[in-house]
Design an enzyme around this catalytic site. Structure first.
Site, mmCIF file in Angstrom:
data_model
loop_
_atom_site.group_PDB
_atom_site.id
_atom_site.type_symbol
_atom_site.label_atom_id
_atom_site.label_comp_id
_atom_site.label_asym_id
_atom_site.label_seq_id
_atom_site.Cartn_x
_atom_site.Cartn_y
_atom_site.Cartn_z
ATOM 1 N N CYS A 1 17.004 -10.884 -13.328
ATOM 2 C CA CYS A 1 17.303 -10.462 -14.712
ATOM 3 C C CYS A 1 18.666 -11.037 -15.072
ATOM 4 O O CYS A 1 19.659 -10.323 -15.119
ATOM 5 C CB CYS A 1 17.322 -8.941 -14.831
ATOM 6 S SG CYS A 1 16.001 -8.088 -13.948
ATOM 7 N N ALA A 2 18.717 -12.324 -15.346
ATOM 8 C CA ALA A 2 19.979 -13.061 -15.305
ATOM 9 C C ALA A 2 20.824 -12.976 -16.569
ATOM 10 O O ALA A 2 22.012 -13.280 -16.530
ATOM 11 C CB ALA A 2 19.721 -14.530 -14.982
ATOM 12 N N GLY A 3 20.238 -12.609 -17.726
ATOM 13 C CA GLY A 3 21.022 -12.620 -18.948
ATOM 14 C C GLY A 3 22.156 -11.605 -18.932
ATOM 15 O O GLY A 3 21.990 -10.524 -18.361
ATOM 16 N N LYS B 1 26.763 -13.275 -13.787
ATOM 17 C CA LYS B 1 26.507 -13.163 -12.345
ATOM 18 C C LYS B 1 25.757 -14.386 -11.833
ATOM 19 O O LYS B 1 25.991 -14.848 -10.709
ATOM 20 C CB LYS B 1 25.721 -11.878 -12.049
ATOM 21 C CG LYS B 1 26.479 -10.605 -12.379
ATOM 22 C CD LYS B 1 25.653 -9.380 -12.000
ATOM 23 C CE LYS B 1 26.322 -8.097 -12.464
ATOM 24 N NZ LYS B 1 26.297 -7.940 -13.933
ATOM 25 N N ASP C 1 19.696 -7.212 -11.296
ATOM 26 C CA ASP C 1 20.691 -6.595 -12.170
ATOM 27 C C ASP C 1 19.912 -5.995 -13.339
ATOM 28 O O ASP C 1 19.775 -6.592 -14.392
ATOM 29 C CB ASP C 1 21.700 -7.648 -12.630
ATOM 30 C CG ASP C 1 22.796 -7.068 -13.506
ATOM 31 O OD1 ASP C 1 23.022 -5.846 -13.420
ATOM 32 O OD2 ASP C 1 23.408 -7.830 -14.272
ATOM 33 N N CYS D 1 24.736 -1.413 -14.463
ATOM 34 C CA CYS D 1 26.018 -1.080 -15.068
ATOM 35 C C CYS D 1 25.912 0.336 -15.619
ATOM 36 O O CYS D 1 26.192 0.597 -16.782
ATOM 37 C CB CYS D 1 26.379 -2.078 -16.171
ATOM 38 S SG CYS D 1 28.064 -1.843 -16.766
#
Length: 418
Positions: free
Chosen positions: A256-258, A262, A323, A376
Site C-alpha cells: 500500500c505504497a501511496g 516509505k 502500511d 499511522c
C-alpha cells in the site's frame, strides 16, 4: 477590506469543510498563489492550522453562546477564526472582531454580520482559561479532556485505551496540539544526511529536523534525492529493512505504497543489496505520487493492483510492508482536520480491509521472509486486534508517541513466516 492573510486562512477552512481538503497540502499552494511569504505566510499558517486544531474548543464556546443553534458553515468558520485570534493569539480584540465580521459579510452577506459581531464580542469578555472553567465545571472527565484539548470524546477514549492505565494521556493530547517540525529524509545512495540542513534525528540515521524554512527550496528535496518524511515513518521502513531473513533477499513489496515516502526509502535501502521493490498503490492518483517519489530509483516498479488480490504468486517475496489505510489518529498534530473528519464507524470499513491486506501479505511472503504491518494509528482495533485476528505472534512491536518520541504515533509489528 479584508486583508489577504485572513482571507487565505478563511478559504483554507472553507475548503476543508466543503471539499475535504487537507490543509497541509492546500495552504502552501494558496500562499504561493497569493504571493504571501515571510511573516504573512507564517500568520496565515497559524490562523488556519491553529483554528483547525482548536476547533472543538471554539465550537463549545460558540455553542454555549448561541444555545447550540444551527449556524451556516461559512459563518461558523469565521467565528472559529475570530475565536482563535481572540483567545489564542496576540491580536487586538477590535481587529479580531472586525476582520471576522467582514469575512462573514463577504461570505454570506450583510444579514449575518450583526449576529457574528455579537457572538465574538461576548467571546472576548473572557480569557480562554475562564471559558474552560465555565464549560468544564460539573462535566465528566472524558468531556473535560475533550473540551480542553479539542479532541472528539471518542478519540480521547481510544487514545487512552491504546496508552493503557499508566500512560500520559494529557501529555499525548497536548502534543497533538503542538505544530510538528518538518523532518527530512536523506535517501541512502542518493543523498548524504550531512548534505541536508537541520539537526540529526533521534531515531533514524537518515533524518534531519528543520527549525523552519520551505523544504521545497532545498536542492536535494527538489531533485528527489531527499524528501519530507516524519521520523516515525522512516523507522517503519528501517524496521522492515533491518530485520534478518533466512535465504535470499531479492524481492521486496510495499503493498500500500501511496503517497510513496516509505517506498522511496525502502527502494534506496534495497538498491545496494541488489534487491528490487514492487511499490503497489491501488488508487491511480496516489500511484502517480509514488512514481514521483521513486523516480531516481531504477530498482523500483510501481503497480496499481488491489493489494488483497494482486497477481503475485504466493510465497514470492522476501520482505513485505503493509502500511495499511487507517484512521490516521497518530498524525493529528500534522493533519488537525482529521480529528473532525473521522468517525468511530470508519473502523467498520477500515479494520476488515486491514485484516485482508495483512492476510494477503502473509500468503505472499515466503518461508523465512518478514512482513511489517504498520499503521499511522495507535487505535487497538487497528493494531493489536488486527494481529490477533490474523493469528500471528509478531517478532517485534514498536509503538511510537508524539509526546515521548517526537514523532507521529506510528505502530509497526514485524512478523516472520516460519
Amino acid at each position: 477590506m479584508i486583508d489577504q492573510v485572513r482571507r487565505v486562512a478563511f478559504e483554507a477552512l472553507r475548503a476543508v469543510d466543503e471539499r475535504d481538503a487537507y490543509v497541509n497540502l492546500l495552504l502552501p499552494a494558496l500562499l504561493r498563489e497569493r504571493r504571501l511569504s515571510g511573516r504573512d505566510a507564517a500568520l496565515a499558517t497559524e490562523l488556519a492550522h491553529g483554528t483547525l486544531r482548536w476547533r472543538g474548543t471554539y465550537d463549545a464556546i460558540i455553542d454555549h453562546l448561541t444555545s447550540a443553534r444551527s449556524i451556516e458553515p461559512a459563518v461558523r468558520d469565521a467565528l472559529r477564526l475570530g475565536c482563535h485570534q481572540l483567545l489564542s493569539m496576540r491580536v487586538p480584540d477590535h481587529a479580531a472582531v472586525s476582520t471576522s465580521v467582514e469575512l462573514v459579510k463577504s461570505a454570506v452577506g450583510q444579514r449575518a454580520t450583526g449576529f457574528a459581531n455579537a457572538v465574538l464580542r461576548r467571546v472576548a469578555d473572557r480569557s480562554l482559561e475562564e471559558w474552560m472553567e465555565l464549560l468544564t465545571t460539573g462535566v465528566d472527565p472524558l468531556a473535560v479532556l475533550s473540551i480542553r484539548t479539542s479532541h472528539p470524546a471518542w478519540i480521547v477514549a481510544a487514545l487512552g485505551d491504546a496508552l493503557g492505565p499508566d500512560g500520559d494521556l494529557t501529555g499525548l493530547l497536548a502534543a497533538d496540539n503542538q505544530p510538528p517540525k518538518v523532518t527530512l529524509v536523506a535517501r541512502p545512495g542518493l543523498c548524504e544526511p550531512t548534505e541536508l540542513p537541520g539537526e540529526p534525528g533521534r531515531l533514524s540515521p537518515y533524518a534531519r529536523i528543520l527549525d523552519g524554512g520551505d523544504p521545497s527550496e532545498i536542492p536535494a528535496v527538489r531533485e528527489g534525492r531527499a524528501g519530507v518524511q516524519d521520523e516515525g515513518s522512516q523507522l517503519v521502513a528501517l524496521r522492515l529493512a533491518e530485520a534478518s531473513v533466512d535465504g535470499p533477499d531479492e524481492r521486496w513489496l510495499d503493498l500500500c505504497a501511496g503517497p510513496g515516502g516509505k517506498a522511496a526509502l525502502l527502494g534506496a535501502l534495497a538498491a545496494p543489496r541488489g534487491a528490487t521493490l514492487v511499490a503497489n498503490e491501488v488508487q491511480p492518483h496516489r500511484a502517480d505520487l509514488v512514481r514521483a517519489s521513486v523516480a531516481n530509483l531504477p530498482n523500483v516498479t510501481v503497480t496499481t493492483e488491489d493489494g488483497r488480490a494482486g497477481p503475485w504468486a504466493d510465497g514470492s517475496f522476501d520482505r513485505i510492508l503493509v502500511d495499511a489505510p487507517c484512521t490516521g489518529l497518530g498524525a493529528l498534530r500534522r493533519r488537525p482536520e482529521s480529528r473532525w473528519r473521522r468517525q468511530p464507524e470508519d473502523l467498520a470499513q477500515l479494520v476488515p480491509l486491514q485484516q485482508a491486506l495483512l492476510t494477503r501479505a502473509l500468503e505472499l511472503i515466503r518461508p523465512g521472509g518478514v512482513v511489517a504491518y504498520a499503521t499511522c494509528s495507535p487505535h487497538l482495533a487497528e493494531t493489536r486486534d488486527v494481529l490477533a485476528a490474523a493469528g500471528v505472534e509478531p517478532e517485534s512491536v514498536t509503538q511510537l508517541w508524539p509526546h515521548i518520541h517526537g514523532t507521529d504515533a506510528m505502530f509497526c509489528a514485524v512478523i516472520r513466516r516460519p
